[in-house]
Design a protein around this motif. Sequence first.
Motif, PDB file in Angstrom:
ATOM      1  N   LYS A  34     -28.904   8.866 -96.195  1.00  0.00           N
ATOM      2  CA  LYS A  34     -28.345   7.632 -95.638  1.00  0.00           C
ATOM      3  C   LYS A  34     -28.902   6.457 -96.423  1.00  0.00           C
ATOM      4  O   LYS A  34     -30.076   6.148 -96.318  1.00  0.00           O
TER       5      LYS A  34
ATOM      6  N   GLU B 243     -23.812   2.520 -97.553  1.00  0.00           N
ATOM      7  CA  GLU B 243     -23.007   2.426 -96.338  1.00  0.00           C
ATOM      8  C   GLU B 243     -23.099   1.017 -95.752  1.00  0.00           C
ATOM      9  O   GLU B 243     -23.925   0.217 -96.169  1.00  0.00           O
ATOM     10  N   GLU B 244     -22.291   0.793 -94.786  1.00  0.00           N
ATOM     11  CA  GLU B 244     -22.360  -0.457 -94.028  1.00  0.00           C
ATOM     12  C   GLU B 244     -23.720  -0.518 -93.338  1.00  0.00           C
ATOM     13  O   GLU B 244     -24.239   0.487 -92.881  1.00  0.00           O
TER      14      GLU B 244
ATOM     15  N   ARG C 238     -26.403  -0.786 -90.631  1.00  0.00           N
ATOM     16  CA  ARG C 238     -26.453  -0.574 -89.177  1.00  0.00           C
ATOM     17  C   ARG C 238     -27.919  -0.594 -88.753  1.00  0.00           C
ATOM     18  O   ARG C 238     -28.651   0.365 -88.950  1.00  0.00           O
TER      19      ARG C 238
ATOM     20  N   GLY D 148     -30.986  -0.947 -86.063  1.00  0.00           N
ATOM     21  CA  GLY D 148     -31.386  -0.781 -84.666  1.00  0.00           C
ATOM     22  C   GLY D 148     -32.721  -1.466 -84.447  1.00  0.00           C
ATOM     23  O   GLY D 148     -33.658  -1.245 -85.207  1.00  0.00           O
TER      24      GLY D 148
ATOM     25  N   ASN E   2     -25.269  -7.362 -88.439  1.00  0.00           N
ATOM     26  CA  ASN E   2     -25.661  -5.992 -88.777  1.00  0.00           C
ATOM     27  C   ASN E   2     -26.477  -5.274 -87.702  1.00  0.00           C
ATOM     28  O   ASN E   2     -26.841  -4.118 -87.875  1.00  0.00           O
TER      29      ASN E   2
ATOM     30  N   VAL F  44     -26.831  -3.266 -84.602  1.00  0.00           N
ATOM     31  CA  VAL F  44     -25.957  -2.407 -83.820  1.00  0.00           C
ATOM     32  C   VAL F  44     -26.490  -2.240 -82.409  1.00  0.00           C
ATOM     33  O   VAL F  44     -25.742  -2.189 -81.440  1.00  0.00           O
ATOM     34  N   THR F  45     -27.811  -2.149 -82.317  1.00  0.00           N
ATOM     35  CA  THR F  45     -28.413  -2.013 -80.994  1.00  0.00           C
ATOM     36  C   THR F  45     -29.732  -2.759 -80.976  1.00  0.00           C
ATOM     37  O   THR F  45     -30.422  -2.845 -81.999  1.00  0.00           O
TER      38      THR F  45
ATOM     39  N   MET G 201     -25.924   6.517 -83.143  1.00  0.00           N
ATOM     40  CA  MET G 201     -25.286   5.284 -83.610  1.00  0.00           C
ATOM     41  C   MET G 201     -25.273   5.175 -85.114  1.00  0.00           C
ATOM     42  O   MET G 201     -24.924   4.143 -85.674  1.00  0.00           O
ATOM     43  N   ASN G 202     -25.719   6.267 -85.758  1.00  0.00           N
ATOM     44  CA  ASN G 202     -25.681   6.306 -87.210  1.00  0.00           C
ATOM     45  C   ASN G 202     -26.445   5.118 -87.827  1.00  0.00           C
ATOM     46  O   ASN G 202     -25.975   4.471 -88.759  1.00  0.00           O
ATOM     47  N   LEU G 203     -27.611   4.828 -87.268  1.00  0.00           N
ATOM     48  CA  LEU G 203     -28.411   3.710 -87.784  1.00  0.00           C
ATOM     49  C   LEU G 203     -28.901   4.029 -89.189  1.00  0.00           C
ATOM     50  O   LEU G 203     -29.261   5.166 -89.490  1.00  0.00           O
ATOM     51  N   ASN G 204     -28.906   3.028 -90.053  1.00  0.00           N
ATOM     52  CA  ASN G 204     -29.523   3.243 -91.365  1.00  0.00           C
ATOM     53  C   ASN G 204     -30.686   2.281 -91.637  1.00  0.00           C
ATOM     54  O   ASN G 204     -31.247   2.262 -92.724  1.00  0.00           O
TER      55      ASN G 204
END
Lengths: 140, 663
Positions: free
Chosen positions: B10, B14-15, B17, B19, B47, B49-50, B73-76
């Motif tokens: 990851k 990618e976009e 994300r 947390g 950016n 997400v949570t 949540m696919n956090l990166n």
Amino acid sequence: MTEFEPDILTFCCNWCSYAGADLAGVSRLQYPTNSRIIRVMCSSRIEPIHILEAFKEGTDGILVTGCHIGDCHYIEGNVHTDERMKEMVDALEHLGLGQRLHLEWVSAAEGKKFQETITDFVEKIRALGPNPLKHKGVEE
Amino acid sequence: MTQQETNTEKTQAEELRIGAFICECGVNIAGSVDCHAVADYISTLPNVVTSVVNKYTCSDAGQAEIKKAIRDMNLNRVLVASCTPKTHEPIFRACVEEAGLNPYLFEFVNIREHCSWIHMWEKEDATRKAKELVRMGVARAALLEPLESSEVPVTNKALVIGAGVTGMQAAMDIGDMGFQVYLVEQGPSIGGKMAQLDKTFPTNDCSICILGPKMVEVARNKNIEIMSYSEVTEVDGYVGNFKVKVKHKPRYLNIDECTGCGLCSEACPVEVPYTEFNEGIGTRKAIYTPFPQAVPLRALVDKVNCIGCGACIKACERGAIDMDQKETFSELDVGVIIVTAGFDVYDPEPKNEFGFGLYDNVITTMEFERLINASGPTMGKVVRPSDVKPPKRIGFVQCVGSRDKHSNIYCSSFCCMASLKNAQLLREKYPDTEVYIMYMDMRTPFRMYEEFYNRARDMGIRFIRGRPAEVTEDENGNHNIIARIEDTLTNEIVNLELDLMVLSVGAVSPESTEKIRQILKVSRAADGFMMEAHPKLKPVDTTLDGIFIGGMTQGPKDIPYSISQGSACAARATRFLAQGKALTEGITAKVNEDICVGCGVCVPMCPFQALSIEDNKLKIISALCKGCGTCMAACPTGALEQSHFKNVQLLEQVKKVFAYGEV
């Protein structure tokens, strides 16, 4: 009008002054809320552009802190910091900002000194007034 | 471990994300920072997400929540706002790595030590500050890049500096675990201060009787190489790969030929006070063996006092003496270093405390230890210095050089028990002697110590709560000491006439240890001793990987505590030796060759010789780079960057550090 509250940026090195700031915290030594810390591994990582950019953004005062001379984790990184910051203060004098940059050595055992350094510097900058380059009401 | 291989890739392609996890740390943070307000504000940033609040983010439940969020949540990028990275960054890095995220995509924000704890009664301002700190962290997190830690091989040998009882224990434990140890001692024998003591509390067993066999055991251990009369002069390198230079001071005799028989000393006509071992009581020759149980049992020449008569050379049957011997050096490769360099007793002479240095019959604990020691200069007969007569009234003064604003504010911890022990020995040996202990508080924690104190009381030792305000000699010329004391239990002023007064001196860190500290770059605590990585959780670690401290080097302590720390150092250090490898951080310098003009300005900046110019381009040896960043601040073109502390990352922090009214 409320009293002017300066925005103070404090650079800490990972080994001494950051740990000194931690010790101030663990010892619950209270000091003004004006300062924000940015951690670098050694104070010698700090470049003129970091200082200039911060002043350009409107930061009212910048503290650079590191290990005492002889105690640098990287042998003599702080010796370079010392030289560079002296030159930086000289250069900033021309912009009328020389007094707003200050270098101080704080060891990992000097929580009290960290508290006093921040407290004194906040007072000094408060007396100087706002950074003349400060953004004016952009987001307000 | 479970997910480790499933999704390590990851990356930032990618976009973004992010947390954010805001820790309340019970009330430690939540007491002065409105954590929910922080989380709500952070959730509005780009950016993110949570953004949630945890009671304790570092708990199992908190870490599970982070891992779950990374997967669900696919956090990166993960940000935790809690305490100090000095203790918790490794924990959270491991946590995100277990969920498949590169550990360098984790960002830590300190809102406890640097916010809630220092602004305890300013909740509004502290909350605003916490918002800004986290906002800066989010800005930085967006720019983080995955990095790889590199694995370095570990030389499976250890260096122990200082061969007192702590260092001996550390060396033996490591040797017994099968690794080679160099045990470097600046004095001519191992054994340290414990070898000088008479008996040891709380059992009153003879010190050298229990230490002597241990010293022999150290010498017999096949994995230990003792380097006595030697000093560490240089240390280079890093965990697993230290290069150490050791100076061997000349003894002026061939140590392999000397048998320690003592014929040389008998022949020597020079007598000087024996300061090194007997605290200046009695004499030794200019060529001497350190003490009867010394290890190695070898002689040495005191060149300062030697008159060069040659009598010892004639007396030595093995021709061991070599007056032209020069100092030599060894270079050692070791993986770990343990410092157990011991202590000095506090010196009351400069300020003539309690008449010390003015009156003959005021002595220190160490002098007393040598006086009452059966193998000491008086064969264990306690006499007073002024007239060599046995004293009938003896007083011990506690806290000399300890718990005193004018010298050292710390408690040296062993002195109460040491005086109780010496007082008991006196009463046992000379039942007619009156023994007084003048104290502030008797401190006797730990097993069997309070019982030992009670035993002293039962033996008729008299306790006066108060220390002499004035010490004089009596006027009759018999050199008795008059101590004027306020007994704070009875509110009476006492003029106590004593034949001998013993100052119970505390411990200080020696100058020689300060030299080693500076060579190793270990932090110094406010009390002058070396500083541990954490006062509770890491008492024998330093902030430097692979370097450990034990015994008095880390602060005053007694023998059982010192030995425990010796073993602790060995266990902590051997982790590296047993694994044979160590991880170094990936935060090294990188050069952009397209920009670098090969000017070489950076090369002399590097204290570790990691930089060189080859073919007009900068070459970096990553294994030597320690990631300080000194070089890149010197680079005129901006070709140099420090991973994880890149200019773009730092500048983004600088720009986002203050919200200027937005928060």
